[in-house]
Design an enzyme around this catalytic site. Structure first.
Site, PDB file in Angstrom:
ATOM      1  N   PHE A 149       0.419  23.758  76.669  1.00  0.00           N
ATOM      2  CA  PHE A 149       1.603  23.393  77.450  1.00  0.00           C
ATOM      3  C   PHE A 149       2.371  24.598  77.965  1.00  0.00           C
ATOM      4  O   PHE A 149       3.088  24.506  78.958  1.00  0.00           O
ATOM      5  CB  PHE A 149       2.554  22.539  76.599  1.00  0.00           C
ATOM      6  CG  PHE A 149       3.293  23.326  75.540  1.00  0.00           C
ATOM      7  CD1 PHE A 149       4.480  23.987  75.815  1.00  0.00           C
ATOM      8  CD2 PHE A 149       2.778  23.437  74.257  1.00  0.00           C
ATOM      9  CE1 PHE A 149       5.160  24.718  74.851  1.00  0.00           C
ATOM     10  CE2 PHE A 149       3.442  24.164  73.282  1.00  0.00           C
ATOM     11  CZ  PHE A 149       4.627  24.818  73.580  1.00  0.00           C
ATOM     12  N   LYS A 173      -9.052  19.703  80.623  1.00  0.00           N
ATOM     13  CA  LYS A 173      -8.192  18.821  79.841  1.00  0.00           C
ATOM     14  C   LYS A 173      -6.886  19.578  79.600  1.00  0.00           C
ATOM     15  O   LYS A 173      -6.759  20.343  78.667  1.00  0.00           O
ATOM     16  CB  LYS A 173      -8.867  18.453  78.511  1.00  0.00           C
ATOM     17  CG  LYS A 173      -8.404  17.117  77.888  1.00  0.00           C
ATOM     18  CD  LYS A 173      -6.934  17.029  77.503  1.00  0.00           C
ATOM     19  CE  LYS A 173      -6.581  17.856  76.294  1.00  0.00           C
ATOM     20  NZ  LYS A 173      -5.099  17.710  75.973  1.00  0.00           N
ATOM     21  N   CYS A 281       2.334  33.230  73.751  1.00  0.00           N
ATOM     22  CA  CYS A 281       1.505  33.815  72.694  1.00  0.00           C
ATOM     23  C   CYS A 281       1.572  35.332  72.704  1.00  0.00           C
ATOM     24  O   CYS A 281       1.141  35.977  71.749  1.00  0.00           O
ATOM     25  CB  CYS A 281       0.058  33.346  72.835  1.00  0.00           C
ATOM     26  SG  CYS A 281      -0.782  33.975  74.303  1.00  0.00           S
TER      27      CYS A 281
END
Length: 499
Positions: A149, A173, A281
């Site tokens: 996300f 996906k 991240c």
């Protein structure tokens, strides 16, 4: 309420499973759309169609595939404002941050225009008497990407661009939390000339993930997300005989040496620690000043900067520093970890627990937090918080600071701020972390280098983007050829133009 869709065979397609997930506006806490969650049958049908479409696409010469990427770049630039607004509405990022999300993905697509060069093999003439040898890089067939996300444009582009340019069909996906931008990108690729079925966007949850991992047609899977899920996907995908690359969590340390420019270091920490609400991240979540004097000077510089941060919705103007986190559950987890830091003895220098934004009381906003005197046994040090929380761990020496970063289970990114070249070179050489910044707080490589962490931040042998991406999405075939000697009569006197 808006009902989103999948993108299959060149068009938006309604889901048939009957299952949906809510898509929130993180600034208000309201449900603004719902997205269908695909069944295994829907996923398998999309893969079967992709496999059929891939045959012609894989046979298309790389130069023509590169032209599709070139037009895709133009269309992304054309629709930059539209993409950024849609991204901000579902994720919560500020508009400048959303544009940066799109831009860093766009740079990888620009790199993919060079597919003809990147797919070149090797050749040796006269490897033996009358024998030539050469290698070819050929597409795998159908590959898949499972993306997070926090970068709903960048990471899908990192995955789909090289895979498609290499001649594969691709199953994307995306995160069900902010799926609109991936659907918009798929439409732009169709407009750019990508044949129908070569890119399929399938929204879903764990059922779709498991269907991807179990589908025998899919030859490769790329993933970015948390380490536990990365380990799960890597293990299950490899057991199924797939090529898998997975990138997980992070706990990025920034070492501040006594000789560092403290204003520069403080500015870097604020941007790297609190930008995008810490949902990156590559965010710096641990500051490691060397020496108490350095630590005191750093904290003194950080506090006023952090207290001035403007937190708000993306609609509040260009001076907003960061917006809400993505869900109510994410907010609760961040505040729970902050409380654990207080309970375990860390000093909360800047306390954002009572942050409240008037008019947006139901939004998922989290105030900025700064901890000092954090120790390695605390939860806020060991766990990835993924929020606007910066922890300060004081080190007595450079060697102790180095050990903090090297001993942590994550190894995504790290940085050192210093004026000393010897220290910087030693740090870059010895550190066991995949991406290193020297006076650069977020060392995300440019598109022609590769992105990847070490230790529990990365699973698999090849990194994202750069030349590694084309190696990951292709396999090598080596040919040994011997031809009878002798000349043929006649000749050709024209040069056939490349289609």
């Amino acid at each position: 309420m808006q009902e989103l869709s999948h993108f299959i065979n060149g068009q938006r397609v309604a889901g048939t499973s009957g299952r949906f997930a809510d898509v929130y506006n993180p600034a208000t806490g309201e449900v603004q759309a719902r997205v269908p969650l695909a069944s295994k049958a829907e996923l398998d049908a999309a893969v079967a169609d992709a496999a059929k479409a891939q045959i012609e696409w894989g046979a298309t010469n790389p130069q023509k595939r590169g032209r599709v990427m070139m037009e895709f770049v133009r269309l992304i630039n054309r629709d930059m404002e539209k993409l950024a607004e849609a991204l901000s509405r579902e994720h919560g990022k500020t508009i400048p941050d959303a544009k940066g999300d799109v831009q860093r993905g766009l740079e990888v697509i620009e790199f993919c225009i060079a597919a003809p060069h990147l797919l070149k093999g090797e050749f040796t003439d006269s490897a033996g008497p009358g024998i030539d040898m050469y290698s070819m890089r050929q597409p795998l067939g159908v590959a898949a990407g499972i993306t997070p996300f926090n970068f709903p444009a960048m990471i899908p582009l990192w995955k789909m661009g090289p895979a498609l340019a290499a001649g594969n069909a691709f199953i994307l996906k995306p995160s069900e939390r902010d799926p609109s931008v991936p659907l918009m990108l798929a439409e732009l690729l169709k407009e750019a000339g990508l044949p129908d079925g070569v890119l399929q966007v399938i929204n879903g949850d764990k059922e779709s993930v498991d269907a991807i991992l179990d589908n025998e047609t899919i030859q490769a899977v790329g993933f970015v997300g948390s380490t536990p899920i990365a380990h799960y996907i890597y293990s299950r995908g490899c057991a199924a005989g797939k090529r898998v690359q997975c990138f997980g969590g992070a706990k990025n340390h920034m070492i501040i040496m006594p000789d560092a420019d403290m204003d520069q270091a403080a500015d870097a920490l604020v941007g790297a620690g609190y930008g995008a609400a810490g949902e990156r991240c590559m965010a710096i979540s641990v500051a490691v000043p060397v020496g108490d004097e350095t630590a005191d000077r750093l904290i003194a510089k950080l506090v006023p900067r952090i207290e001035k941060l403007k937190v708000g919705p993306y609609t509040a103007g260009s001076d907003v520093d960061y917006g809400p986190v993505v869900t109510a559950a994410a907010k609760e987890n961040i505040l729970r970890l902050v409380q654990s830091g207080v309970d375990q003895g860390a000093k909360l220098v800047v306390d954002g627990r009572n942050f409240n934004l008037q008019g947006y009381e139901d939004g998922f906003f989290v105030g900025p937090h700064l901890f000092d005197h954090v120790t390695t046994d605390m939860d806020i040090y060991r766990k990835e918080i993924f929020g606007p929380v910066l922890s300060t761990v004081r080190a007595k020496t450079y060697e102790e600071a180095l050990a903090y970063a090297m001993d942590h289970e994550y190894g995504n990114g790290t940085a050192i701020f210093t004026r000393d070249g010897d220290t910087a070179r030693d740090f870059a050489s010895r550190i066991n972390i995949g991406m290193v910044g020297i006076n650069v707080p977020i060392p995300v490589p440019l598109a022609y280098f590769t992105f990847g962490g070490w230790k529990k931040s990365g699973f698999g042998d090849l990194n994202q983007h750069g030349a590694d991406a084309f190696r990951f999405y292709t396999r090598t075939k080596t040919v040994t050829a011997r031809w009878p000697s002798g000349l043929k009569e006649g000749g050709e006197f024209h040069f056939k133009q490349m289609d």
